[in-house]
Design a protein around this motif. Structure first.
Motif, PDB file in Angstrom:
ATOM      1  N   MET A 129       8.018  56.125  43.775  1.00  0.00           N
ATOM      2  CA  MET A 129       9.171  55.755  42.968  1.00  0.00           C
ATOM      3  C   MET A 129      10.180  55.032  43.853  1.00  0.00           C
ATOM      4  SD  MET A 129      10.719  57.367  39.849  1.00  0.00           S
ATOM      5  CE  MET A 129      12.168  56.795  39.089  1.00  0.00           C
ATOM      6  N   VAL A 130      11.022  54.281  43.226  1.00  0.00           N
ATOM      7  CA  VAL A 130      12.032  53.494  43.931  1.00  0.00           C
ATOM      8  C   VAL A 130      13.092  54.414  44.524  1.00  0.00           C
ATOM      9  CG1 VAL A 130      13.824  51.761  43.605  1.00  0.00           C
ATOM     10  CG2 VAL A 130      11.672  51.535  42.393  1.00  0.00           C
ATOM     11  N   LYS A 131      13.511  54.094  45.734  1.00  0.00           N
ATOM     12  CA  LYS A 131      14.569  54.853  46.386  1.00  0.00           C
ATOM     13  C   LYS A 131      15.830  54.808  45.528  1.00  0.00           C
ATOM     14  CE  LYS A 131      17.210  54.956  50.674  1.00  0.00           C
ATOM     15  NZ  LYS A 131      17.466  54.287  51.931  1.00  0.00           N
ATOM     16  N   SER A 132      16.415  55.962  45.277  1.00  0.00           N
ATOM     17  CA  SER A 132      17.597  56.047  44.431  1.00  0.00           C
ATOM     18  C   SER A 132      18.818  55.495  45.153  1.00  0.00           C
ATOM     19  CB  SER A 132      17.856  57.507  44.045  1.00  0.00           C
ATOM     20  OG  SER A 132      18.999  57.609  43.264  1.00  0.00           O
ATOM     21  N   ILE A 133      19.502  54.578  44.496  1.00  0.00           N
ATOM     22  CA  ILE A 133      20.721  53.974  45.036  1.00  0.00           C
ATOM     23  C   ILE A 133      21.786  54.058  43.954  1.00  0.00           C
ATOM     24  CG2 ILE A 133      21.787  51.842  45.847  1.00  0.00           C
ATOM     25  CD1 ILE A 133      19.104  51.002  46.959  1.00  0.00           C
ATOM     26  N   ARG A 140      18.974  41.649  45.741  1.00  0.00           N
ATOM     27  CA  ARG A 140      17.718  40.948  45.470  1.00  0.00           C
ATOM     28  C   ARG A 140      16.534  41.781  45.962  1.00  0.00           C
ATOM     29  NH1 ARG A 140      18.819  36.151  47.595  1.00  0.00           N
ATOM     30  NH2 ARG A 140      19.492  35.347  45.600  1.00  0.00           N
ATOM     31  N   GLU A 141      16.635  42.327  47.159  1.00  0.00           N
ATOM     32  CA  GLU A 141      15.552  43.142  47.723  1.00  0.00           C
ATOM     33  C   GLU A 141      15.303  44.387  46.863  1.00  0.00           C
ATOM     34  OE1 GLU A 141      14.328  45.547  51.811  1.00  0.00           O
ATOM     35  OE2 GLU A 141      16.216  44.443  51.739  1.00  0.00           O
ATOM     36  N   PHE A 142      16.385  45.045  46.421  1.00  0.00           N
ATOM     37  CA  PHE A 142      16.261  46.232  45.584  1.00  0.00           C
ATOM     38  C   PHE A 142      15.463  45.918  44.322  1.00  0.00           C
ATOM     39  CE2 PHE A 142      17.728  48.693  41.943  1.00  0.00           C
ATOM     40  CZ  PHE A 142      17.478  49.987  42.368  1.00  0.00           C
ATOM     41  N   TYR A 143      15.869  44.857  43.613  1.00  0.00           N
ATOM     42  CA  TYR A 143      15.195  44.516  42.357  1.00  0.00           C
ATOM     43  C   TYR A 143      13.799  43.946  42.584  1.00  0.00           C
ATOM     44  CZ  TYR A 143      19.210  45.840  39.658  1.00  0.00           C
ATOM     45  OH  TYR A 143      20.203  46.584  39.079  1.00  0.00           O
ATOM     46  N   ASN A 163      11.787  44.965  44.915  1.00  0.00           N
ATOM     47  CA  ASN A 163      10.974  46.167  45.153  1.00  0.00           C
ATOM     48  C   ASN A 163      10.750  46.943  43.861  1.00  0.00           C
ATOM     49  OD1 ASN A 163      10.746  45.663  47.905  1.00  0.00           O
ATOM     50  ND2 ASN A 163      12.549  46.856  48.406  1.00  0.00           N
ATOM     51  N   TRP A 164      11.791  47.057  43.051  1.00  0.00           N
ATOM     52  CA  TRP A 164      11.682  47.822  41.805  1.00  0.00           C
ATOM     53  C   TRP A 164      10.750  47.132  40.805  1.00  0.00           C
ATOM     54  CZ3 TRP A 164      15.851  48.393  37.509  1.00  0.00           C
ATOM     55  CH2 TRP A 164      15.489  49.414  36.625  1.00  0.00           C
ATOM     56  N   SER A 165      10.695  45.814  40.840  1.00  0.00           N
ATOM     57  CA  SER A 165       9.886  45.079  39.869  1.00  0.00           C
ATOM     58  C   SER A 165       8.422  45.498  39.922  1.00  0.00           C
ATOM     59  CB  SER A 165      10.018  43.570  40.080  1.00  0.00           C
ATOM     60  OG  SER A 165       9.415  43.167  41.294  1.00  0.00           O
ATOM     61  N   ASN A 166       7.950  45.929  41.081  1.00  0.00           N
ATOM     62  CA  ASN A 166       6.564  46.376  41.207  1.00  0.00           C
ATOM     63  C   ASN A 166       6.309  47.675  40.453  1.00  0.00           C
ATOM     64  OD1 ASN A 166       5.919  44.222  42.924  1.00  0.00           O
ATOM     65  ND2 ASN A 166       6.670  45.352  44.691  1.00  0.00           N
ATOM     66  N   LYS A 167       7.344  48.456  40.226  1.00  0.00           N
ATOM     67  CA  LYS A 167       7.204  49.762  39.576  1.00  0.00           C
ATOM     68  C   LYS A 167       8.019  49.865  38.282  1.00  0.00           C
ATOM     69  CE  LYS A 167       4.896  51.866  42.913  1.00  0.00           C
ATOM     70  NZ  LYS A 167       3.668  52.578  42.757  1.00  0.00           N
ATOM     71  N   TYR A 168       8.539  48.744  37.796  1.00  0.00           N
ATOM     72  CA  TYR A 168       9.447  48.752  36.643  1.00  0.00           C
ATOM     73  C   TYR A 168       8.817  49.419  35.415  1.00  0.00           C
ATOM     74  CZ  TYR A 168      12.614  47.070  33.031  1.00  0.00           C
ATOM     75  OH  TYR A 168      13.487  46.996  31.984  1.00  0.00           O
ATOM     76  N   ASP A 169       7.624  48.975  35.039  1.00  0.00           N
ATOM     77  CA  ASP A 169       6.974  49.539  33.848  1.00  0.00           C
ATOM     78  C   ASP A 169       6.698  51.032  34.019  1.00  0.00           C
ATOM     79  OD1 ASP A 169       6.986  47.148  32.423  1.00  0.00           O
ATOM     80  OD2 ASP A 169       5.086  46.506  33.317  1.00  0.00           O
ATOM     81  N   GLU A 170       6.265  51.410  35.204  1.00  0.00           N
ATOM     82  CA  GLU A 170       6.004  52.827  35.489  1.00  0.00           C
ATOM     83  C   GLU A 170       7.302  53.643  35.409  1.00  0.00           C
ATOM     84  OE1 GLU A 170       4.572  55.461  39.301  1.00  0.00           O
ATOM     85  OE2 GLU A 170       3.674  53.486  39.019  1.00  0.00           O
ATOM     86  N   THR A 171       8.390  53.085  35.916  1.00  0.00           N
ATOM     87  CA  THR A 171       9.683  53.764  35.870  1.00  0.00           C
ATOM     88  C   THR A 171      10.129  54.002  34.433  1.00  0.00           C
ATOM     89  OG1 THR A 171      10.370  52.779  37.972  1.00  0.00           O
ATOM     90  CG2 THR A 171      12.114  53.636  36.565  1.00  0.00           C
ATOM     91  N   LEU A 172      10.019  52.972  33.587  1.00  0.00           N
ATOM     92  CA  LEU A 172      10.416  53.123  32.185  1.00  0.00           C
ATOM     93  C   LEU A 172       9.538  54.154  31.481  1.00  0.00           C
ATOM     94  CD1 LEU A 172      11.332  49.521  31.018  1.00  0.00           C
ATOM     95  CD2 LEU A 172      12.790  51.303  31.975  1.00  0.00           C
ATOM     96  N   LYS A 173       8.276  54.180  31.809  1.00  0.00           N
ATOM     97  CA  LYS A 173       7.376  55.190  31.230  1.00  0.00           C
ATOM     98  C   LYS A 173       7.800  56.583  31.684  1.00  0.00           C
ATOM     99  CE  LYS A 173       2.556  56.467  30.813  1.00  0.00           C
ATOM    100  NZ  LYS A 173       1.186  56.188  31.208  1.00  0.00           N
TER     101      LYS A 173
END
Length: 50
Positions: free
Chosen positions: A1-5, A18-21, A23-33
């Protein structure tokens, strides 16, 4: 999971943001699920009713 900020205090400068998003884009769908995000399904339901 993405590091909480904390978004309340901001992520940082443009490069850090930019780096945060990126990195998150790789796990975005999984995060929403994981969050059980329902907005798209609910919108589709209401649009079909209309």
């Amino acid at each position: 999971m993405v590091k909480s900020i904390s978004l309340v205090k901001g992520i940082g400068n443009v490069s850090q943001t930019r780096e945060f998003y990126d990195n998150w884009s790789n796990k975005y769908d999984e995060t929403l699920k994981d969050w059980n995000y329902q907005a798209p399904k609910k919108c589709l339901y209401w649009l079909k009713k209309k």
